[in-house]
Design an enzyme around this catalytic site. Structure first.
Site, PDB file in Angstrom:
ATOM      1  N   CYS A 120       1.776   3.328   2.324  1.00 54.79           N
ATOM      2  CA  CYS A 120       2.716   3.485   3.447  1.00 54.79           C
ATOM      3  C   CYS A 120       3.635   2.286   3.622  1.00 54.79           C
ATOM      4  CB  CYS A 120       1.938   3.755   4.733  1.00 54.79           C
ATOM      5  SG  CYS A 120       0.886   5.215   4.644  1.00 54.79           S
ATOM      6  N   THR A 121       3.580   1.344   2.727  1.00 59.49           N
ATOM      7  CA  THR A 121       4.486   0.184   2.588  1.00 59.49           C
ATOM      8  C   THR A 121       4.401  -0.852   3.706  1.00 59.49           C
ATOM      9  OG1 THR A 121       6.517   1.042   3.669  1.00 59.49           O
ATOM     10  CG2 THR A 121       6.126   1.709   1.375  1.00 59.49           C
ATOM     11  N   GLU A 122       3.329  -0.845   4.514  1.00 60.66           N
ATOM     12  CA  GLU A 122       3.238  -1.882   5.547  1.00 60.66           C
ATOM     13  C   GLU A 122       2.266  -3.004   5.182  1.00 60.66           C
ATOM     14  OE1 GLU A 122      -0.276   0.677   6.801  1.00 60.66           O
ATOM     15  OE2 GLU A 122       1.636   0.915   5.780  1.00 60.66           O
ATOM     16  N   ASN A 176       0.844  -1.186   0.000  1.00 64.20           N
ATOM     17  CA  ASN A 176       0.000   0.000   0.000  1.00 64.20           C
ATOM     18  C   ASN A 176       0.886   1.245   0.000  1.00 64.20           C
ATOM     19  OD1 ASN A 176       0.973  -0.276   2.647  1.00 64.20           O
ATOM     20  ND2 ASN A 176      -0.765   0.841   3.484  1.00 64.20           N
TER      21      ASN A 176
END
Length: 480
Positions: free
Chosen positions: A108-110, A106
Site C-alpha cells: 500500500c506504499t506507506e 509495502n
C-alpha cells in the site's frame, strides 16, 4: 495478482525534467546499484554510463528519459500501476539509513523500512480517527495527545507479543521496533470544519493536523524510551544525530541538487522535542505511516484514511457483502435546507453520488461535498506534501483523475516528486462508460417508488439524524 511499482531514483527524474537521456543496464552488469541511493547512486550510475561509452559494457540501451517516463505514465493510466514511488526520498529521509537500504515499500506504499538477506521488514499499524479530535473549530490537542500516547504504547506492546511466521521478521521487528501511527477520517474532519477538500484551508489543515499527530507520536516514543529503553539500533540513526523528519528535507535537497519545493512552516515546539530525544533517545525506529484504512473506516463509519469522499451515496463490496454508504453530513445539511427527499435520493443515485449536476443544491454545499473525481489532483498532492514533511515513513496516496490526459498525468507526478512525496498509490481514473441506473421496487423493473423517502428519521429521533434500513430490503430505495 502482483502489485508492482517503479522504484525511481532522483537522477532519472532530473533527466526527465531537463530533457536528458537514460541508460538501461542489465542488473547482472551493475548489481551494486540496487543498494545505493542519492549521490552514491548517481556517481556509480554515471560511472557505468562512462564504461558503456568507452565500449567496456556491451549490454545496455540508451533512450530519452522522457520516453521512458511517458511509458510509465501510459501503463499507469491503462492498468492502475506500476505505481510511481521515489527511491531517494524514501532512503535519504529514512531515520534508519545507517543500518540498511529501503528496497521497496509495502503493497500500500506507506511502509518504507530496510530489508536485506537477514531481515524482513514488519510494521504494526494504527490509525487515529481525526474526526473525533475536532473541537471548537480546530484540533483538540489534549485529546489527540492522549489518544496517540495510548496508541503508541499499544503498538509497542504488539511488537513483543506478536506472532512472527519467520525468524527474519521477528529479528527485524525486535531490533528496530518500527510502528506506523496514521490517521483516518480526514474528509470527515473537513466536513466538521466546513472546509472543502479543494482549498488552501484544507491543505493548511493537513499540515497542522499531521504536525500534531507526528509531534505526539515522536514524543510518546521518547517517553517510552525513557521508561523501557531505546531500540537497539538507535545509535547512528537520524534521531541520534538530532535530525527529525522535518529536518531531513534539507538532506533531500542536498542529495537531489534542488527540486525540493516544500512548505517548511512549523507551529509546535520541535526544539524541545529534539532536546528530549537527545536525552532519552527513541523506543521506535519509525513511528508514523498513513495506511489506507479501508475496512476499519467502514466499521467506524468514516471516510478512509486521507481520501476525499468517493461518493455521497454509494455501495461498497467486500467479503462480508455489499454495504450502502451514505454521507450523513450531507443528509443533515440537505435536511436543514429542506432538500432531502425521494427525488434527491434518486438524483444522487443517477449522478453516482455527485451533487455537481443537481441544480437546486447551493454552490457552497457542492464545494464542501465534492467527490473524489471532482477534486483536482493538485489538491491531493499539495495536502500530501504538507503531511509528508512530518512523516518518518510514507502515506498511501491514491490519485483520482477525471478526464486524464498525458499532460495532466505528467504535471501531477512531476509535482509529487518536487513536493517531496516518497510514494504514490493507485491512479484512479473515470471509466469511459457507466451502467444505466434503475430503481427496483416491489419487483417492477425501472419503477420509481412513490413511497415516503427511506432516509426519514424516526419520529422520536432528531430531524438532523438519518438512518437507513437493513441491507437488501427490496422496499428500500437506498438498498437498490
Amino acid at each position: 495478482d502482483m502489485n508492482t511499482a517503479n522504484w525511481i531514483p532522483d537522477l532519472f527524474m532530473r533527466r526527465v525534467m531537463e530533457g536528458g537521456d537514460w541508460t538501461l543496464f542489465s542488473p547482472a552488469t551493475c548489481p551494486d546499484l540496487h543498494d545505493k541511493f542519492g549521490i552514491a547512486f548517481e556517481e556509480a550510475y554515471t560511472a557505468y554510463e562512462a564504461k558503456a561509452d568507452r565500449g567496456e559494457l556491451k549490454l545496455f540501451k540508451r533512450i530519452k528519459a522522457t520516453d521512458l517516463w511517458r511509458k510509465m505514465l501510459s501503463m499507469l493510466f491503462e492498468t492502475g500501476h506500476p505505481w510511481i514511488t521515489f527511491k531517494d526520498a524514501c532512503n535519504v529521509r529514512s531515520p534508519q539509513q545507517h543500518v540498511g537500504v529501503v528496497h521497496s515499500s509495502n503493497l500500500c506504499t506507506e511502509i518504507t523500512l530496510n530489508t536485506n538477506d537477514s531481515e524482513i521488514a514488519v510494521c504494526n499499524l494504527g490509525s487515529v480517527n481525526l474526526a473525533q479530535h475536532i473541537k471548537d473549530g480546530g484540533i483538540d490537542h489534549a485529546k489527540l495527545q492522549k489518544t496517540v500516547r495510548t496508541a503508541m504504547r499499544m503498538l509497542d506492546n504488539v511488537i513483543d507479543i506478536n506472532y512472527y511466521a519467520v525468524k527474519k521478521a521477528r529479528d527485524s521487528n525486535l531490533r528496530h521496533r518500527p510502528v506506523g501511527m496514521g490517521i483516518m477520517a480526514f474528509q470527515d474532519a473537513l466536513y466538521q470544519l466546513r472546509t472543502p477538500y479543494a482549498s488552501e484551508a484544507a491543505v493548511e489543515f493537513a499540515d497542522r493536523s499531521m504536525e500534531a499527530v507526528c509531534y505526539y507520536a515522536y514524543l510518546a516514543s521518547t517517553e517510552l524510551a525513557e521508561e523501557r529503553g531505546r531500540y537497539s539500533s538507535y545509535r547512528g540513526s537520524l534521531w541520534d544525530r538530532g535530525i527529525l523528519p522535518i529536518d531531513s528535507l534539507k538532506l533531500l535537497a542536498e542529495q537531489r541538487g534542488g527540486y525540493v519545493e516544500v512548505d517548511t512552516s512549523v507551529t509546535m515546539d520541535w526544539d524541545a522535542l529534539r532536546a528530549r530525544i537527545a536525552q532519552f533517545g527513541m523506543r521506535n525506529s519509525n513511528c508514523v505511516a498513513i495506511a489506507p484504512t479501508a475496512t476499519i473506516s467502514n466499521i467506524v463509519g468514516v471516510d478512509a484514511s486521507i481520501e476525499p469522499c468517493f461518493g455521497n451515496l454509494s455501495v461498497k463490496s467486500n467479503l462480508s457483502g455489499e454495504f450502502t454508504i451514505v454521507n450523513e453530513y450531507l443528509v443533515r445539511d440537505l435536511k436543514k435546507l429542506g432538500l432531502w427527499d425521494d427525488v434527491m435520493v434518486m438524483d444522487l443515485k443517477h449522478f453516482d453520488g455527485s451533487l455537481r449536476r443537481i441544480d437546486r443544491v447551493p454552490e457552497d454545499i457542492k464545494a464542501l461535498y465534492a467527490t473524489a473525481f471532482e477534486v483536482e489532483p493538485i489538491w491531493l498532492v499539495e495536502a500530501a506534501s504538507r503531511r509528508q514533511k512530518w512523516i518518518d515513513q510514507a502515506q498511501s496516496l491514491n490519485i483520482y483523475m477525471a478526464g486524464a490526459s498525458g499532460k495532466k498525468l505528467d504535471e501531477t507526478y512531476k509535482l509529487a516528486w518536487v513536493r517531496g512525496l516518497k510514494t504514490t498509490y493507485y491512479l484512479r481514473t473515470m471509466s469511459a462508460t457507466h451502467a444505466e441506473k434503475s430503481t427496483v421496487s416491489r419487483g417492477q423493473l425501472n419503477a420509481v417508488s412513490n413511497a415516503a423517502p427511506v432516509a426519514t428519521a424516526a419520529a422520536s429521533e432528531p430531524a438532523s439524524d438519518v438512518k437507513f434500513c437493513s441491507i437488501d430490503n427490496p422496499d428500500c430505495e437506498a438498498c437498490q
